[in-house]
Design a protein around this motif. Structure first.
Motif, mmCIF file in Angstrom:
data_model
loop_
_atom_site.group_PDB
_atom_site.id
_atom_site.type_symbol
_atom_site.label_atom_id
_atom_site.label_comp_id
_atom_site.label_asym_id
_atom_site.label_seq_id
_atom_site.Cartn_x
_atom_site.Cartn_y
_atom_site.Cartn_z
ATOM 1 N N LEU A 170 -8.562 75.276 11.405
ATOM 2 C CA LEU A 170 -8.493 75.478 12.753
ATOM 3 C C LEU A 170 -6.825 75.074 13.279
ATOM 4 O O LEU A 170 -6.278 74.026 12.980
ATOM 5 C CB LEU A 170 -9.351 75.002 13.886
ATOM 6 C CG LEU A 170 -10.662 75.016 13.608
ATOM 7 C CD1 LEU A 170 -11.556 74.083 14.462
ATOM 8 C CD2 LEU A 170 -11.224 76.699 13.804
ATOM 9 N N THR A 171 -6.011 76.204 13.500
ATOM 10 C CA THR A 171 -4.617 75.744 13.918
ATOM 11 C C THR A 171 -4.553 76.262 15.272
ATOM 12 O O THR A 171 -4.981 77.020 15.839
ATOM 13 C CB THR A 171 -3.634 76.802 13.084
ATOM 14 O OG1 THR A 171 -3.913 78.133 13.094
ATOM 15 C CG2 THR A 171 -3.770 76.179 11.558
ATOM 16 N N ILE A 202 -10.288 79.035 2.068
ATOM 17 C CA ILE A 202 -9.833 78.489 3.112
ATOM 18 C C ILE A 202 -10.169 79.728 4.156
ATOM 19 O O ILE A 202 -9.660 80.582 3.895
ATOM 20 C CB ILE A 202 -8.198 78.417 2.987
ATOM 21 C CG1 ILE A 202 -7.874 77.023 2.065
ATOM 22 C CG2 ILE A 202 -7.608 77.997 4.455
ATOM 23 C CD1 ILE A 202 -8.235 75.752 2.484
ATOM 24 N N GLU A 203 -10.603 79.171 5.462
ATOM 25 C CA GLU A 203 -10.973 79.982 6.305
ATOM 26 C C GLU A 203 -10.053 79.621 7.726
ATOM 27 O O GLU A 203 -10.556 78.897 8.373
ATOM 28 C CB GLU A 203 -12.554 80.216 6.801
ATOM 29 C CG GLU A 203 -13.371 80.773 5.490
ATOM 30 C CD GLU A 203 -13.271 82.359 5.485
ATOM 31 O OE1 GLU A 203 -12.603 82.969 6.352
ATOM 32 O OE2 GLU A 203 -13.819 82.795 4.340
ATOM 33 N N GLN A 204 -8.980 80.409 7.844
ATOM 34 C CA GLN A 204 -8.042 80.007 8.966
ATOM 35 C C GLN A 204 -8.672 80.712 10.187
ATOM 36 O O GLN A 204 -8.963 81.964 10.221
ATOM 37 C CB GLN A 204 -6.613 80.338 8.678
ATOM 38 C CG GLN A 204 -5.869 79.660 9.698
ATOM 39 C CD GLN A 204 -4.272 80.422 9.491
ATOM 40 O OE1 GLN A 204 -4.230 81.290 8.720
ATOM 41 N NE2 GLN A 204 -3.511 79.943 10.442
ATOM 42 N N ARG A 205 -8.581 80.025 11.165
ATOM 43 C CA ARG A 205 -8.593 80.429 12.803
ATOM 44 C C ARG A 205 -7.413 80.152 13.564
ATOM 45 O O ARG A 205 -7.207 79.093 13.957
ATOM 46 C CB ARG A 205 -9.784 79.840 13.203
ATOM 47 C CG ARG A 205 -11.332 80.264 12.531
ATOM 48 C CD ARG A 205 -11.595 81.926 12.625
ATOM 49 N NE ARG A 205 -12.886 81.903 12.186
ATOM 50 C CZ ARG A 205 -13.081 82.207 10.820
ATOM 51 N NH1 ARG A 205 -12.050 82.315 9.977
ATOM 52 N NH2 ARG A 205 -14.470 82.326 10.748
ATOM 53 N N LEU A 213 -14.135 77.210 17.150
ATOM 54 C CA LEU A 213 -15.033 76.085 16.339
ATOM 55 C C LEU A 213 -16.271 76.309 16.325
ATOM 56 O O LEU A 213 -16.809 76.266 15.191
ATOM 57 C CB LEU A 213 -14.581 74.929 17.066
ATOM 58 C CG LEU A 213 -15.480 73.520 16.720
ATOM 59 C CD1 LEU A 213 -15.122 73.298 15.273
ATOM 60 C CD2 LEU A 213 -15.340 72.428 17.720
ATOM 61 N N LEU A 214 -17.044 76.816 17.321
ATOM 62 C CA LEU A 214 -18.363 77.197 17.217
ATOM 63 C C LEU A 214 -18.745 78.288 16.230
ATOM 64 O O LEU A 214 -19.529 78.111 15.455
ATOM 65 C CB LEU A 214 -18.932 77.430 18.526
ATOM 66 C CG LEU A 214 -18.930 76.153 19.717
ATOM 67 C CD1 LEU A 214 -19.463 76.678 20.926
ATOM 68 C CD2 LEU A 214 -19.695 75.000 18.923
ATOM 69 N N ASP A 215 -18.079 79.258 16.463
ATOM 70 C CA ASP A 215 -18.297 80.551 15.573
ATOM 71 C C ASP A 215 -17.938 80.312 14.121
ATOM 72 O O ASP A 215 -18.737 80.757 13.218
ATOM 73 C CB ASP A 215 -17.248 81.681 15.947
ATOM 74 C CG ASP A 215 -17.770 82.141 17.454
ATOM 75 O OD1 ASP A 215 -18.877 81.913 17.666
ATOM 76 O OD2 ASP A 215 -16.913 82.925 17.957
ATOM 77 N N ALA A 259 -20.273 69.439 19.593
ATOM 78 C CA ALA A 259 -20.093 70.474 18.900
ATOM 79 C C ALA A 259 -20.565 70.315 17.306
ATOM 80 O O ALA A 259 -21.112 71.622 16.841
ATOM 81 C CB ALA A 259 -18.654 71.146 18.854
ATOM 82 N N LEU A 260 -19.893 69.336 16.807
ATOM 83 C CA LEU A 260 -20.338 69.269 15.467
ATOM 84 C C LEU A 260 -21.593 68.985 14.969
ATOM 85 O O LEU A 260 -22.101 69.077 13.729
ATOM 86 C CB LEU A 260 -19.227 68.012 14.772
ATOM 87 C CG LEU A 260 -17.704 68.283 15.056
ATOM 88 C CD1 LEU A 260 -16.958 66.979 14.507
ATOM 89 C CD2 LEU A 260 -17.461 69.250 14.149
#
Length: 364
Positions: A170-171, A202-205, A213-215, A259-260
């Motif tokens: 997450l950036t 690596i899955e960047q958002r 984050l939830l998705d 959330a986690l």
């Protein structure tokens, strides 16, 4: 009254006395000159007198004027002597004044230094009190966060399996002042040379929001969640989701924990590559067994070097502990600030040994 003031007063008296003596000297020198002129005139009259009686009278007058000149000359000599003595006295008094002034200055310097040392000592005492107060406030905040932390699933770390390590990256850069894209690019570049490069995904958002984050928890089911961006006091700064520049949302650690916990496949590691994220991070441990965070402000370059080497080491089969050590070493080599390498720190549950925690394991 100090000796310096006494010397100044006495020197001023000597200067005034010198002025009076010089005035008196001028007076008697004028008398000598006048008496000598008169004596010469009377002598000339005597030489031109037509009678003996007139000549004698003129000579007597010349003699009286000569006596006056002699007496005035003695006065002149006495005054010249007094002026010389006065000059000598002034010289001695100036020396005494200079010595006394230096002594006073040294005393003043010692007093100034004493006051400065006292002020420094008092300031150190105030700093210690302030630091102690901050530590108490920090401990109190951590305890309050612990007590008020939501009940979450207790995550147990499974032994590593020969499967791909999924990283939700997450950036967030609402202010457009961080090089988060460069960080991701360098991580991907480093992974291409790693031993088990095919086992790390690596899955960047980019411009990540709380919804991302939830998705990401649902879609990626990450083993590692990595956040890169700005952070505040026990919180992360995510994008607000609006199109306007500067749209942002503050996500507290308390909300982050919830959330986690809201997933059946919780992550084993949370990495917060953002300033001052270590404080209060203990509240996250029930939801994530290991948290890596920054203990102070961190420069872009240090953040990029940390992420690049950390994931390169993980993708080579190194433990989380060793990967963190490698990241610190690479920062220390590249950065001029010796303290920069100590910014990345980890906290872990008591049942977790980061030196044995391996997240990437190839077959055979």
């Amino acid at each position: 009254m100090s000796m310096t003031d006494t010397h100044r007063r006495e020197l001023a008296r000597l200067v005034d006395k010198e002025a009076a003596l010089r005035k008196e000297l001028h007076k008697y020198r004028a008398e000598v000159s006048k008496a000598e002129q008169n004596a010469q005139q009377y002598a000339q009259q005597a030489s031109r007198a037509s009678s003996v009686s007139s000549a004698q009278a003129a000579l007597r007058s010349s003699s009286r004027e000569s006596d006056k000149a002699v007496k005035a000359g003695k006065k002149v000599a006495d005054i010249v002597k007094k002026i010389a003595e006065n000059a000598k006295a002034q010289t001695l008094r100036n020396i005494s004044l200079e010595t006394s002034t230096k002594s006073d200055q040294r005393a003043q310097d010692r007093e100034t230094e004493r006051r400065r040392q006292k002020e420094k000592s008092e300031q150190r005492a105030l700093d210690r009190e302030a630091d102690l107060r901050r530590q108490k406030e920090k401990s109190h905040a951590i305890e309050i966060a612990r007590i008020s932390a939501p009940t979450v699933h207790y995550v147990h770390i499974k032994p590593p399996e020969p499967e791909k390590l999924r990283v939700l990256y997450l950036t967030s850069n609402p202010g457009m002042d961080l090089r988060t894209d460069a960080e991701v690019r360098q991580v991907q570049q480093a992974l291409r040379g790693a031993k088990y490069r095919d086992l790390v995904v690596i899955e960047q958002r980019p411009a990540a929001t709380f919804q991302d984050l939830l998705d990401g928890l649902n879609d990626v089911r990450p083993h590692v969640i990595h956040f890169s961006g700005h952070a505040g006091t026990e919180s992360l700064l995510l994008e607000g989701g609006a199109f306007e520049a500067g749209s942002e949302q503050v996500v507290s650690f308390g909300l982050l924990v919830k959330a986690l916990d809201a997933t059946d496949s919780p992550p084993a590691l949370l990495v917060m590559n953002a300033c001052d994220t270590l404080d209060g991070a203990n509240v996250i441990l029930p939801a994530v067994p290991v948290v890596i965070a920054m203990s102070d402000n961190v420069l872009d370059m240090a953040a990029i070097l940390f992420a690049q080497q950390f994931y390169a080491a993980l993708a080579s089969g190194q433990s989380v502990g060793s990967a963190l050590k490698q990241a610190k070493v690479i920062i220390e080599r590249a950065m001029l600030d010796d303290t920069a390498s100590e910014l990345p720190q980890y906290i872990a549950r008591e049942d977790v040994d980061v030196e044995k925690l391996i997240l990437v394991k190839g077959e055979g």
